[in-house]
Design an enzyme around this catalytic site. Structure first.
Site, PDB file in Angstrom:
ATOM      1  CG  HIS A 182      -1.805   1.187   1.311  1.00  0.00           C
ATOM      2  ND1 HIS A 182      -2.981   1.299   0.615  1.00  0.00           N
ATOM      3  CD2 HIS A 182      -1.677   2.347   2.015  1.00  0.00           C
ATOM      4  CE1 HIS A 182      -3.554   2.460   0.877  1.00  0.00           C
ATOM      5  NE2 HIS A 182      -2.777   3.121   1.734  1.00  0.00           N
ATOM      6  CG  HIS A 197       2.183   7.609   0.558  1.00  0.00           C
ATOM      7  ND1 HIS A 197       1.590   8.818   0.260  1.00  0.00           N
ATOM      8  CD2 HIS A 197       1.185   6.782   0.947  1.00  0.00           C
ATOM      9  CE1 HIS A 197       0.280   8.733   0.481  1.00  0.00           C
ATOM     10  NE2 HIS A 197       0.011   7.511   0.896  1.00  0.00           N
ATOM     11  CE  LYS A 240      -2.516   9.073  -3.005  1.00  0.00           C
ATOM     12  NZ  LYS A 240      -3.222   8.165  -2.093  1.00  0.00           N
TER      13      LYS A 240
END
Length: 306
Positions: A182, A197, A240
């Site tokens: 994730h 990220h 995103k």
């Protein structure tokens, strides 16, 4: 009677803690905010594998207000990464171990992950290279060991392996996700990008033509690396809205600061200090399933941007 109730509550609290359930008050009192800031400064100083400003050159282009992050407007015609010295950076053991993990995942939630023995070995190699084989990782372990979170390297590495790579279900009851996938690799859920990220992952996909950088809504105050950006982008047709990432940091630095915050401030805002400047990390726990004696997988962690 009052003393009896207090005794029962204390006994219950100790039982829950021994089973791995975290009492926020206990966690927060074990490590102070100032201690977190102190150790984060140490980790920042020890990040010897971070990029120099000549090894990574970025072109952030258009800065937009938070009110416009959902507009899906491509306001930056050029790639974010103008130059990355792959020969210098990606030949380092921690980068090589990190990049080896990125092709292990089905990006769409609802699709079960299949983990081979080779992939398990890659996970263990990544943790060994980033934590046990770097001064930065040794500093993190020493701090957590001193504070009573772990009594041995074996316990520390095994917990990181479960915390980061243990599988759980984000969709349809399938074992389709993990904290590492994730946060570091990124996922697709409900038609949009979820997580994602990490700057190395971003660069590699952008280089392949699979990621289109649109704009940024936040630029950190650091003049060298690591820095922080809050980015808008399209990943192979999926958007995103704000993908915040630490830019130019080593894989071990990201893993260390996210782990530090998750272990000491699970599900809370964690205030770090990097070069005298504040960086807030937000973490989330996965509450639906557990590992070990009730411990919680990491659900998400990222730089919190205004």
């Amino acid at each position: 009677m009052k003393k009896m109730r207090i005794s029962v509550l204390l006994s219950l609290t100790l039982t829950l803690i021994s089973q791995g359930y975290s009492n926020p008050a206990v966690i927060n009192s074990r490590v102070s905010d100032s201690e977190i800031q102190s150790v984060s400064e140490a980790l920042y100083a020890l990040d010897s594998n971070k990029a120099s400003t000549s090894e990574v050159i970025i072109n952030p282009q258009t800065l937009i207000p938070n009110s416009e992050t959902s507009a899906k407007n491509d306001l930056s015609p050029l790639p974010l990464f103008k130059q990355v010295n792959e020969a210098s950076l990606f030949s380092k053991p921690t980068y090589k171990a990190f990049i080896a993990l990125l092709d292990n995942y089905e990006r769409k939630t609802g699709v079960s992950e299949s983990v081979s023995s080779v992939e398990v070995q890659e996970q263990e190699k990544f943790l060994k290279e980033t934590m046990k084989n770097t001064n930065l990782g040794k500093e993190l372990y020493s701090f957590l060991n001193t504070k009573g979170y772990y009594s041995s390297w074996e316990e520390f590495l095994e917990d990181l392996k479960m915390m980061w790579f243990g599988l759980y279900s984000r969709s349809s009851g399938k074992m389709d996700s993990s904290g590492f996938e994730h946060i570091f690799s990124g996922e697709i859920k409900d038609g949009k990008v979820s997580g994602f990220h990490n700057w190395v992952r971003f660069y590699l996909l952008e280089k392949q033509g699979l990621l289109n950088y649109y704009s940024h809504s936040f630029d950190g105050a650091w003049l060298s690396y690591p820095d922080v950006l809050g980015m808008q982008f399209m990943w192979d047709g999926y958007y995103k809205q704000v993908g915040s990432a630490i830019i130019g940091s080593s894989p071990e630095f990201d893993l260390a600061v996210y782990s530090l915050c998750y272990i000491t401030r699970p599900g809370k805002l964690c205030r770090l200090s990097l070069g005298g400047l504040q960086l807030n990390i937000q973490t989330y726990t996965w509450d639906k399933t557990t590992y070990g004696d009730g411990k919680k997988y990491i659900a998400s962690a990222y730089p919190a941007t205004p």
